[in-house]
Motif scaffolding. Structure first.
Motif, PDB file in Angstrom:
ATOM      1  N   ALA A 198      -2.335  56.175 -16.528  1.00  0.00           N
ATOM      2  CA  ALA A 198      -1.137  55.339 -16.472  1.00  0.00           C
ATOM      3  C   ALA A 198      -1.265  54.089 -17.322  1.00  0.00           C
ATOM      4  CB  ALA A 198      -0.849  54.951 -15.020  1.00  0.00           C
ATOM      5  N   ALA A 199      -0.098  53.620 -17.823  1.00  0.00           N
ATOM      6  CA  ALA A 199       0.006  52.343 -18.540  1.00  0.00           C
ATOM      7  C   ALA A 199      -0.894  52.285 -19.765  1.00  0.00           C
ATOM      8  CB  ALA A 199      -0.305  51.179 -17.597  1.00  0.00           C
TER       9      ALA A 199
ATOM     10  N   THR B  57      -6.480  53.578 -16.239  1.00  0.00           N
ATOM     11  CA  THR B  57      -5.238  52.806 -16.158  1.00  0.00           C
ATOM     12  C   THR B  57      -5.305  51.528 -16.999  1.00  0.00           C
ATOM     13  OG1 THR B  57      -4.823  53.611 -13.923  1.00  0.00           O
ATOM     14  CG2 THR B  57      -3.653  51.626 -14.595  1.00  0.00           C
TER      15      THR B  57
ATOM     16  N   ASP C 177      12.912  57.825 -15.297  1.00  0.00           N
ATOM     17  CA  ASP C 177      12.753  56.729 -16.257  1.00  0.00           C
ATOM     18  C   ASP C 177      12.337  57.235 -17.633  1.00  0.00           C
ATOM     19  OD1 ASP C 177      13.058  54.163 -14.474  1.00  0.00           O
ATOM     20  OD2 ASP C 177      11.747  55.514 -13.364  1.00  0.00           O
TER      21      ASP C 177
ATOM     22  N   LYS D 272       2.148  58.240 -16.193  1.00  0.00           N
ATOM     23  CA  LYS D 272       3.325  57.372 -16.271  1.00  0.00           C
ATOM     24  C   LYS D 272       3.068  56.183 -17.194  1.00  0.00           C
ATOM     25  CE  LYS D 272       2.342  54.654 -12.056  1.00  0.00           C
ATOM     26  NZ  LYS D 272       1.340  55.487 -11.392  1.00  0.00           N
ATOM     27  N   LYS D 273       4.163  55.658 -17.751  1.00  0.00           N
ATOM     28  CA  LYS D 273       4.134  54.485 -18.621  1.00  0.00           C
ATOM     29  C   LYS D 273       3.257  54.719 -19.848  1.00  0.00           C
ATOM     30  CE  LYS D 273       5.171  51.191 -14.935  1.00  0.00           C
ATOM     31  NZ  LYS D 273       4.795  49.974 -14.220  1.00  0.00           N
ATOM     32  N   ASN D 274       3.576  55.793 -20.571  1.00  0.00           N
ATOM     33  CA  ASN D 274       2.952  56.067 -21.855  1.00  0.00           C
ATOM     34  C   ASN D 274       4.039  56.287 -22.897  1.00  0.00           C
ATOM     35  OD1 ASN D 274      -0.208  56.371 -21.988  1.00  0.00           O
ATOM     36  ND2 ASN D 274       0.374  57.134 -19.956  1.00  0.00           N
TER      37      ASN D 274
ATOM     38  N   ASN E  60      -0.946  53.881 -24.216  1.00  0.00           N
ATOM     39  CA  ASN E  60      -0.071  54.164 -25.355  1.00  0.00           C
ATOM     40  C   ASN E  60      -0.288  55.581 -25.877  1.00  0.00           C
ATOM     41  OD1 ASN E  60       1.043  51.479 -25.456  1.00  0.00           O
ATOM     42  ND2 ASN E  60      -0.898  50.802 -26.354  1.00  0.00           N
TER      43      ASN E  60
ATOM     44  N   PHE F  75       8.528  57.109 -16.956  1.00  0.00           N
ATOM     45  CA  PHE F  75       8.421  56.000 -17.903  1.00  0.00           C
ATOM     46  C   PHE F  75       7.776  56.460 -19.211  1.00  0.00           C
ATOM     47  CE2 PHE F  75       8.586  53.976 -13.755  1.00  0.00           C
ATOM     48  CZ  PHE F  75       9.510  52.969 -13.946  1.00  0.00           C
ATOM     49  N   ASN F  76       8.316  57.532 -19.775  1.00  0.00           N
ATOM     50  CA  ASN F  76       7.898  58.010 -21.084  1.00  0.00           C
ATOM     51  C   ASN F  76       9.142  58.211 -21.944  1.00  0.00           C
ATOM     52  OD1 ASN F  76       4.816  58.727 -21.482  1.00  0.00           O
ATOM     53  ND2 ASN F  76       5.274  59.177 -19.325  1.00  0.00           N
TER      54      ASN F  76
END
Length: 291
Positions: free
Chosen positions: A62-63, A41, A135, A86-88, A65, A111-112
């Motif tokens: 998660a989180a 993460t 998201d 998530k968040k990539n 790039n 979150f992608n």
């Protein structure tokens, strides 16, 4: 064997140190590892980490790039049951990406930048129970049979995406579905969405954040809760005639009128011919009588 029949404290420390060293060797760089879990993460990773232990069951990315999930590397993790991405920056076509992780139960892709979900995206995940694809503002299409193989799916979240439409059968045919997130999407509440809205009203599924499951278009229904517009849509869709409907009615009326006119004309001709024939017969009879 140890002289006393049991390991000495120094030996225990040595064995423990060897175990810790082995764990560090098998753990991807910039990640932390525990028993059957790898956690990466918030490490600003640009790529999928290498050297993940093959017995890993929980992988947390998660989180970062990461913009690509390699199918081959994932396929080595045959025991994986939990994957958090998530968040990539995932936005490429994910079709066949998860073909080697059939045991996966939990998948978070929120979150992608996903753009679409097809049948081939999640079809290998026969054990999937939780799927989060919320998201993803670029997600504009989910195919009708996208979750046809995910019959164990219980929790599905597609909130805060670019979706304007969702076919009823896409979720209606999931026998174990209990939780469906739909809030803050760009729902276009027209006649095509009426069946889905009716299904929402009649199903026993829990819709979290239900106050924000609203119509985005058309303008007259903007910000209205989707279940609340069912009656209005029923009226509009049953009573409203579109341009093609008027054209059809005009053509049908013209055809009926033309057919009626032709039938009347033919009937008139037949009547005239019959009268002429009767008149000639009567004249011939009169002539025979005179002679």
């Amino acid at each position: 064997m140890f002289p006393s029949g049991r390991p000495q404290p120094l030996s225990l420390m040595f064995l423990l140190g060897m175990g810790m060293a082995s764990e560090r060797i098998n753990c991807p760089r910039r990640c932390s590892c525990q028993y059957l879990e790898v956690n990466c993460t918030g490490q600003q990773l640009q790529e999928f980490p290498v050297a993940i232990p093959l017995d890993t069951r929980q992988l947390i990315l998660a989180a970062n790039n990461i913009s690509y999930l390699p199918t081959v590397e994932l396929s080595f993790l045959t025991d994986l049951v939990y994957l958090d991405c998530k968040k990539n920056l995932l936005g490429h076509d994910l079709d066949f990406t998860f073909i080697g992780v059939a045991k996966l139960v939990y998948l978070d892709l929120s979150f992608n930048s996903l753009t679409q979900v097809t049948f081939s995206t999640f079809s290998p995940l026969l054990s999937l129970v939780v799927l989060k694809i919320s998201d993803n503002p670029n997600l504009v299409a989910i195919e009708k049979d996208a979750f046809a193989n995910n019959t164990w799916l219980r929790h599905l979240d597609v909130s805060r995406t670019g979706l304007t439409f969702l076919d009823t059968s896409t979720v209606q045919d999931l026998p174990n579905l209990r939780f469906l997130g739909l809030s803050d999407n760009l729902w276009h509440c027209n006649c095509s969405l009426l069946d889905f809205i009716t299904w929402m009203s009649e199903s026993n599924i829990h819709f979290p954040d239900a106050d924000n499951v609203t119509c985005y278009t058309p303008e007259g229904l903007h910000a209205l809760k989707m279940p609340a517009v069912e009656a209005q849509l029923h009226f509009n869709c049953l009573m409203q005639l579109y341009k093609q409907d008027y054209i059809f009615l005009c053509l049908a009326g013209f055809c009926i009128f033309f057919a009626g006119t032709v039938a009347a004309w033919l009937a008139g001709i037949c009547a005239v011919i019959y009268e002429v024939h009767i008149s000639k017969g009567e004249e011939e009879e009169e002539e025979d009588t005179v002679t």
